[in-house]
Design an enzyme around this catalytic site. Structure first.
Site, PDB file in Angstrom:
ATOM      1  N   ASN A 187      -1.002   8.500   1.831  1.00 56.31           N
ATOM      2  CA  ASN A 187      -1.776   8.811   0.628  1.00 56.31           C
ATOM      3  C   ASN A 187      -3.260   8.656   0.957  1.00 56.31           C
ATOM      4  O   ASN A 187      -3.780   7.540   0.993  1.00 56.31           O
ATOM      5  CB  ASN A 187      -1.360   7.862  -0.507  1.00 56.31           C
ATOM      6  CG  ASN A 187      -2.144   8.117  -1.778  1.00 56.31           C
ATOM      7  OD1 ASN A 187      -2.880   9.102  -1.869  1.00 56.31           O
ATOM      8  ND2 ASN A 187      -1.993   7.238  -2.743  1.00 56.31           N
ATOM      9  N   TRP A 188      -3.894   9.790   1.203  1.00 58.57           N
ATOM     10  CA  TRP A 188      -5.289   9.755   1.626  1.00 58.57           C
ATOM     11  C   TRP A 188      -6.252   9.620   0.443  1.00 58.57           C
ATOM     12  O   TRP A 188      -7.473   9.583   0.641  1.00 58.57           O
ATOM     13  CB  TRP A 188      -5.621  10.989   2.482  1.00 58.57           C
ATOM     14  CG  TRP A 188      -4.867  10.994   3.789  1.00 58.57           C
ATOM     15  CD1 TRP A 188      -4.333   9.909   4.414  1.00 58.57           C
ATOM     16  CD2 TRP A 188      -4.563  12.127   4.615  1.00 58.57           C
ATOM     17  NE1 TRP A 188      -3.706  10.290   5.593  1.00 58.57           N
ATOM     18  CE2 TRP A 188      -3.835  11.648   5.731  1.00 58.57           C
ATOM     19  CE3 TRP A 188      -4.827  13.500   4.517  1.00 58.57           C
ATOM     20  CZ2 TRP A 188      -3.372  12.499   6.744  1.00 58.57           C
ATOM     21  CZ3 TRP A 188      -4.369  14.338   5.531  1.00 58.57           C
ATOM     22  CH2 TRP A 188      -3.653  13.846   6.620  1.00 58.57           C
ATOM     23  N   LYS A 189      -5.688   9.558  -0.760  1.00 61.07           N
ATOM     24  CA  LYS A 189      -6.506   9.321  -1.965  1.00 61.07           C
ATOM     25  C   LYS A 189      -7.753  10.208  -1.943  1.00 61.07           C
ATOM     26  O   LYS A 189      -7.636  11.393  -1.700  1.00 61.07           O
ATOM     27  CB  LYS A 189      -6.858   7.824  -2.060  1.00 61.07           C
ATOM     28  CG  LYS A 189      -5.608   6.938  -1.986  1.00 61.07           C
ATOM     29  CD  LYS A 189      -5.878   5.496  -2.329  1.00 61.07           C
ATOM     30  CE  LYS A 189      -4.578   4.702  -2.210  1.00 61.07           C
ATOM     31  NZ  LYS A 189      -4.693   3.334  -2.676  1.00 61.07           N
ATOM     32  N   HIS A 246       1.028   7.171  -9.719  1.00 60.34           N
ATOM     33  CA  HIS A 246       0.338   6.230  -8.839  1.00 60.34           C
ATOM     34  C   HIS A 246      -0.526   5.269  -9.667  1.00 60.34           C
ATOM     35  O   HIS A 246      -1.080   5.656 -10.695  1.00 60.34           O
ATOM     36  CB  HIS A 246      -0.528   6.971  -7.819  1.00 60.34           C
ATOM     37  CG  HIS A 246      -1.087   6.048  -6.792  1.00 60.34           C
ATOM     38  ND1 HIS A 246      -2.248   5.338  -6.985  1.00 60.34           N
ATOM     39  CD2 HIS A 246      -0.590   5.668  -5.588  1.00 60.34           C
ATOM     40  CE1 HIS A 246      -2.456   4.569  -5.921  1.00 60.34           C
ATOM     41  NE2 HIS A 246      -1.475   4.750  -5.059  1.00 60.34           N
ATOM     42  N   GLU A 281       5.524  -0.232  -5.582  1.00 69.69           N
ATOM     43  CA  GLU A 281       4.194  -0.663  -5.165  1.00 69.69           C
ATOM     44  C   GLU A 281       3.664  -1.737  -6.117  1.00 69.69           C
ATOM     45  O   GLU A 281       3.158  -1.408  -7.199  1.00 69.69           O
ATOM     46  CB  GLU A 281       3.210   0.512  -5.188  1.00 69.69           C
ATOM     47  CG  GLU A 281       3.610   1.686  -4.326  1.00 69.69           C
ATOM     48  CD  GLU A 281       2.394   2.537  -3.974  1.00 69.69           C
ATOM     49  OE1 GLU A 281       1.973   2.476  -2.813  1.00 69.69           O
ATOM     50  OE2 GLU A 281       1.854   3.217  -4.850  1.00 69.69           O
ATOM     51  N   GLY A 306      -4.286  -2.042  -1.847  1.00 62.75           N
ATOM     52  CA  GLY A 306      -5.680  -2.159  -1.431  1.00 62.75           C
ATOM     53  C   GLY A 306      -6.208  -3.576  -1.308  1.00 62.75           C
ATOM     54  O   GLY A 306      -7.413  -3.778  -1.174  1.00 62.75           O
ATOM     55  N   SER A 350      -0.672  -2.224   0.889  1.00 58.42           N
ATOM     56  CA  SER A 350      -1.195  -2.920   2.073  1.00 58.42           C
ATOM     57  C   SER A 350      -0.271  -2.860   3.286  1.00 58.42           C
ATOM     58  O   SER A 350      -0.157  -3.827   4.042  1.00 58.42           O
ATOM     59  CB  SER A 350      -1.548  -4.371   1.731  1.00 58.42           C
ATOM     60  OG  SER A 350      -2.616  -4.394   0.796  1.00 58.42           O
ATOM     61  N   GLY A 397      -1.699   3.804   1.953  1.00 56.22           N
ATOM     62  CA  GLY A 397      -3.019   4.278   1.553  1.00 56.22           C
ATOM     63  C   GLY A 397      -4.025   4.154   2.687  1.00 56.22           C
ATOM     64  O   GLY A 397      -3.991   4.918   3.645  1.00 56.22           O
TER      65      GLY A 397
HETATM   66  P1  PGA Z   1      -2.903   0.748   0.308  1.00 52.11           P
HETATM   67  O1  PGA Z   1      -2.534   1.757  -0.864  1.00 52.11           O
HETATM   68  O2  PGA Z   1      -1.984   1.057   1.459  1.00 52.11           O
HETATM   69  O3  PGA Z   1      -4.335   1.077   0.628  1.00 52.11           O
HETATM   70  O4  PGA Z   1      -2.712  -0.627  -0.202  1.00 52.11           O
HETATM   71  C1  PGA Z   1      -1.209   2.051  -1.136  1.00 52.11           C
HETATM   72  C2  PGA Z   1      -1.132   3.005  -2.273  1.00 52.11           C
HETATM   73  O5  PGA Z   1      -2.031   3.020  -3.125  1.00 52.11           O
HETATM   74  O6  PGA Z   1      -0.183   3.799  -2.369  1.00 52.11           O
END
Ligand code: PGA
Length: 238
Positions: A9-11, A92, A162, A168, A204, A225
């Protein structure tokens, strides 16, 4: 062991050039029975990427329910179909916190996605408060009950667990907790009808915990992410 789903997930982390560079790395991987890699680039970059990397698999990070026509700013499900996108993330935590997406809306998006033969990647997870007061399972059960319908026969669904407090933050539940929750989800989902259901962990995930997480019995993959924006992490799956 069965194939694991690996969702990047490159957001909104990357620009187009960076998204192309990572897609290039992924496109050079040999076809693997171990991993199914799905990248979710910023929605704006889909056309450019899918045109250039026909063998890569892409997901959108979201779509909207406003319909075609006079809905400024919306991404309609028909646009995904038209551009041969097969997967979409729904619910999400950042769509929930930034755009007010509720479990009810997630349920409606789930219905729209299956009506259009998209494979949804549905995200659920508890807040830190719920986790601390040990109400995680009750909370997840109520999320599942709001999002899924007992009367529905689902094709393939990917469900990403999640914990909100893990996204994050660099914090994750203990490995045993992750496996226990995914086992619990497997169990309560038996009340619903799926052709295929895959339960993923997200929050994470990085190079230092990926191997251990993928070894867990009830975890069918990961949603990643920030680590997924690094070539060093992506190369783990080659
Ligand atoms: P993260 O995000 O790996 O940066 O914690 C995961 C996500 O939001 O799906």
């Amino acid at each position: 062991n069965t194939m694991k789903y690996i969702i990047f997930n490159w957001k909104s982390y990357l620009n187009l050039k960076e998204s192309i560079n990572l897609s290039k790395i992924i496109s050079r991987f040999k076809k693997s029975k171990k991993f199914k890699i799905i990248s979710a680039p910023n929605n704006f970059f889909h056309l450019a990427l899918s045109k250039n990397f026909k063998k890569n698999t892409y997901a959108t990070q979201n779509f909207d329910l406003d319909g075609r026509g006079a809905s400024t700013g919306s991404l309609d499900v028909s646009h995904l179909i038209e551009n041969k996108i097969k997967y979409t993330i729904i619910g999400h935590s950042e769509m929930r916190s930034n755009h007010g997406e509720t479990d009810k809306i997630v349920s409606n998006k789930l219905e729209a996605s299956i009506n259009n033969k998209l494979i949804p990647i549905v995200c659920i997870g508890e807040s830190l408060n719920i986790y601390k007061s040990k109400k995680t399972k009750n909370y997840l059960r109520s999320q599942i009950n709001t999002i899924f319908k007992r009367s529905q026969k689902y094709d393939q669904i990917i469900l990403a667990y999640e914990p909100l407090w893990s996204i994050g933050t660099g914090l994750t539940p203990e490995l045993s907790e992750i496996d226990d929750i995914c086992k619990f989800l497997t169990k309560i989902l038996e009340k619903y009808t799926f052709k295929k259901i895959n339960i993923l962990y997200g929050g994470s995930v990085n190079l230092s915990n990926i191997s251990e997480i993928l070894k867990l019995q009830f975890v069918n993959g990961v949603l990643v992410g920030s680590a997924s924006t690094k070539s060093s992490f992506i190369n783990y799956f080659k």
